[in-house]
Write an enzyme that holds these catalytic residues in place. Structure first.
Site, mmCIF file in Angstrom:
data_model
loop_
_atom_site.group_PDB
_atom_site.id
_atom_site.type_symbol
_atom_site.label_atom_id
_atom_site.label_comp_id
_atom_site.label_asym_id
_atom_site.label_seq_id
_atom_site.Cartn_x
_atom_site.Cartn_y
_atom_site.Cartn_z
ATOM 1 N N SER A 159 27.169 -20.478 -0.529
ATOM 2 C CA SER A 159 26.170 -21.497 -0.830
ATOM 3 C C SER A 159 24.888 -20.797 -1.236
ATOM 4 O O SER A 159 24.664 -19.646 -0.847
ATOM 5 C CB SER A 159 25.907 -22.357 0.411
ATOM 6 O OG SER A 159 24.774 -23.179 0.205
ATOM 7 N N TYR A 212 24.192 -23.837 9.607
ATOM 8 C CA TYR A 212 24.961 -23.840 8.352
ATOM 9 C C TYR A 212 24.509 -22.656 7.488
ATOM 10 O O TYR A 212 25.341 -21.915 6.950
ATOM 11 C CB TYR A 212 24.748 -25.170 7.611
ATOM 12 C CG TYR A 212 25.421 -25.245 6.261
ATOM 13 C CD1 TYR A 212 26.802 -25.423 6.158
ATOM 14 C CD2 TYR A 212 24.693 -25.147 5.067
ATOM 15 C CE1 TYR A 212 27.427 -25.496 4.916
ATOM 16 C CE2 TYR A 212 25.306 -25.230 3.835
ATOM 17 C CZ TYR A 212 26.667 -25.405 3.755
ATOM 18 O OH TYR A 212 27.291 -25.475 2.527
ATOM 19 N N LYS A 236 26.633 -19.345 6.334
ATOM 20 C CA LYS A 236 26.850 -18.986 4.924
ATOM 21 C C LYS A 236 26.288 -17.588 4.612
ATOM 22 O O LYS A 236 26.881 -16.841 3.845
ATOM 23 C CB LYS A 236 26.263 -20.058 4.000
ATOM 24 C CG LYS A 236 27.017 -21.408 4.059
ATOM 25 C CD LYS A 236 28.418 -21.328 3.441
ATOM 26 C CE LYS A 236 29.125 -22.663 3.391
ATOM 27 N NZ LYS A 236 30.451 -22.624 2.770
HETATM 28 N N1 LIG Z 1 28.550 -30.057 -2.173
HETATM 29 C C1 LIG Z 1 27.562 -29.190 -2.143
HETATM 30 O O1 LIG Z 1 26.412 -29.521 -2.488
HETATM 31 C C2 LIG Z 1 27.813 -27.764 -1.702
HETATM 32 C C3 LIG Z 1 26.788 -26.819 -1.912
HETATM 33 C C4 LIG Z 1 26.988 -25.507 -1.511
HETATM 34 C C5 LIG Z 1 28.186 -25.132 -0.933
HETATM 35 N N2 LIG Z 1 29.170 -26.077 -0.734
HETATM 36 C C6 LIG Z 1 30.421 -25.624 -0.101
HETATM 37 O O2 LIG Z 1 31.506 -26.021 -0.903
HETATM 38 C C7 LIG Z 1 32.675 -26.106 -0.104
HETATM 39 C C8 LIG Z 1 33.424 -27.375 -0.458
HETATM 40 O O3 LIG Z 1 32.613 -28.484 -0.171
HETATM 41 P P1 LIG Z 1 32.575 -29.781 -1.116
HETATM 42 O O4 LIG Z 1 31.197 -29.889 -1.641
HETATM 43 O O5 LIG Z 1 33.687 -29.783 -2.062
HETATM 44 O O6 LIG Z 1 32.686 -30.961 -0.024
HETATM 45 P P2 LIG Z 1 33.956 -31.750 0.534
HETATM 46 O O7 LIG Z 1 34.542 -32.574 -0.537
HETATM 47 O O8 LIG Z 1 33.481 -32.434 1.770
HETATM 48 O O9 LIG Z 1 34.986 -30.598 0.903
HETATM 49 C C9 LIG Z 1 34.992 -29.926 2.125
HETATM 50 C C10 LIG Z 1 36.427 -29.535 2.381
HETATM 51 O O10 LIG Z 1 36.486 -28.751 3.579
HETATM 52 C C11 LIG Z 1 37.539 -29.278 4.353
HETATM 53 N N3 LIG Z 1 37.394 -28.956 5.762
HETATM 54 C C12 LIG Z 1 36.408 -29.276 6.623
HETATM 55 N N4 LIG Z 1 36.685 -28.816 7.841
HETATM 56 C C13 LIG Z 1 37.886 -28.188 7.761
HETATM 57 C C14 LIG Z 1 38.717 -27.520 8.675
HETATM 58 N N5 LIG Z 1 38.381 -27.395 9.971
HETATM 59 N N6 LIG Z 1 39.879 -26.981 8.239
HETATM 60 C C15 LIG Z 1 40.258 -27.095 6.945
HETATM 61 N N7 LIG Z 1 39.530 -27.746 6.032
HETATM 62 C C16 LIG Z 1 38.352 -28.283 6.436
HETATM 63 C C17 LIG Z 1 37.488 -30.778 4.109
HETATM 64 O O11 LIG Z 1 38.692 -31.356 4.537
HETATM 65 P P3 LIG Z 1 38.793 -32.808 5.238
HETATM 66 O O12 LIG Z 1 39.045 -33.764 4.118
HETATM 67 O O13 LIG Z 1 39.955 -32.671 6.159
HETATM 68 O O14 LIG Z 1 37.500 -33.053 5.951
HETATM 69 C C18 LIG Z 1 37.314 -30.769 2.597
HETATM 70 O O15 LIG Z 1 38.534 -30.552 1.927
HETATM 71 C C19 LIG Z 1 32.206 -26.033 1.350
HETATM 72 O O16 LIG Z 1 32.462 -24.718 1.826
HETATM 73 C C20 LIG Z 1 30.704 -26.246 1.253
HETATM 74 O O17 LIG Z 1 30.001 -25.576 2.285
HETATM 75 C C21 LIG Z 1 29.006 -27.378 -1.111
#
Ligand SMILES: NC(=O)c1ccc[n+]([C@@H]2O[C@H](COP(=O)([O-])OP(=O)(O)OC[C@H]3O[C@@H](n4cnc5c(N)ncnc54)[C@H](OP(=O)(O)O)[C@@H]3O)[C@@H](O)[C@H]2O)c1
Length: 258
Positions: free
Chosen positions: A131, A144, A148
């Site tokens: 991130s 968080y 990261k």
């Molecule tokens: N969106 C942003 O603005 C942003 C910015 C910077 C970094 N990120 C990073 O991008 C990555 C993906 O996030 P996203 O934005 O695509 O959001 P998202 O759609 O909420 O995806 C998060 C994923 O992580 C899974 N997850 C959560 N806890 C878990 C566990 N204990 N074991 C296995 N899977 C788990 C969720 O599965 P479930 O469906 O089972 O909950 C979901 O598939 C994350 O690492 C996040 O920190 C996101």
């Protein structure tokens, strides 16, 4: 064609990546906590869905060994994440444990399982979603951000540790992406103006946030990059601008600029 093992592919960046790689002809091992709920990825013949919760070591062992008996995996993509936002002093024990357990320990657990396999085949790529807050400190990101930053550090360490074995280590660095990613937030009294400023800096145009499909395109470029030695791939216009500003100004001047 090659095979990618994705952790956290039920939604957002993980799902968009699974779809893109499947459409490019890759074999995709899409892992998720609740495979029984998946209805979209099931329609792809080259996507294989397995259960994996990064907080459950026994399930990780079982799923990874089952997959490796059936498939030759080329890329591990660590993408699972748990988000929170809070005043530092208000973080609860439960939130801290959940964040650490998912974002840092979860990534470590899965990666540990793949290293002996990749070492044996003298190749492999470990890609992890970090991130922008793993590259620069911003207010109210609490544990968080700590996770990261730690994940970025682990990846840089592994980059050096695994290079002699032909294993590549890369990170994809998003800023704000239009997914359903939830930042569990408590009340943050006294921080209205600061939050507003940070939000404006990170999201000057809320109608044009980066989409998970755009991130997936950058993930595809990172995975197929001829530059095997490049580790860091920043994704998104605003995120790149901030990242480059820090590089240009240096750490001290950048903190004052923020
Ligand atoms: N969106 C942003 O603005 C942003 C910015 C910077 C970094 N990120 C990073 O991008 C990555 C993906 O996030 P996203 O934005 O695509 O959001 P998202 O759609 O909420 O995806 C998060 C994923 O992580 C899974 N997850 C959560 N806890 C878990 C566990 N204990 N074991 C296995 N899977 C788990 C969720 O599965 P479930 O469906 O089972 O909950 C979901 O598939 C994350 O690492 C996040 O920190 C996101």
């Amino acid at each position: 064609m090659s095979t990618i093992f994705i952790v956290g592919s039920s939604s957002g960046i993980g799902k968009a990546t699974a779809k893109l790689f499947a459409e490019k002809g890759w074999t995709v091992i899409a892992t998720m906590r609740s495979p029984e709920k998946e209805t979209e990825l099931t329609s792809y013949q080259n996507v294989f869905i397995y259960p994996l919760d990064v907080t459950k070591p026994e399930q990780i062992s079982k799923t990874v060994s089952t997959v490796l008996e059936k498939h030759e995996v080329d890329v591990l993509f660590n993408n699972a994440g748990y988000g929170m936002k809070s005043r530092f002093e208000d973080m609860t024990e439960e939130t801290m444990q959940k964040s650490l357990n998912t974002n840092l320990l979860g990534m470590i657990r899965v990666t540990q399982k793949f290293i002996p396999y990749f070492k044996k085949k003298k190749s492999g790529l470990i890609l992890t979603t970090t991130s922008l807050v793993g590259e620069m400190g911003l207010a109210l990101d609490g544990i968080y951000a700590a996770d990261k930053w730690a994940v970025t550090g682990v990846c840089e360490m592994l980059y050096h540790e695994l290079a002699p074995f032909g294993i590549q280590v890369k990170i994809i660095v998003p800023g704000v992406v239009k997914t359903g990613f939830k930042m569990e937030a408590s009340a943050m009294p006294g921080f209205d103006q600061l939050l507003k400023n940070q939000t404006e800096m990170l999201m000057p145009d809320t109608d044009n946030l980066e989409s998970p499909e755009e991130v997936a395109q950058d993930i595809y470029k990172a995975v197929t990059d001829n530059d095997r030695d490049r580790m860091c791939y920043v994704t998104g216009k605003i995120t790149k601008e901030l990242y480059e500003k820090r590089q240009e100004l240096g750490d001290e001047a950048f903190r004052k600029y923020i």
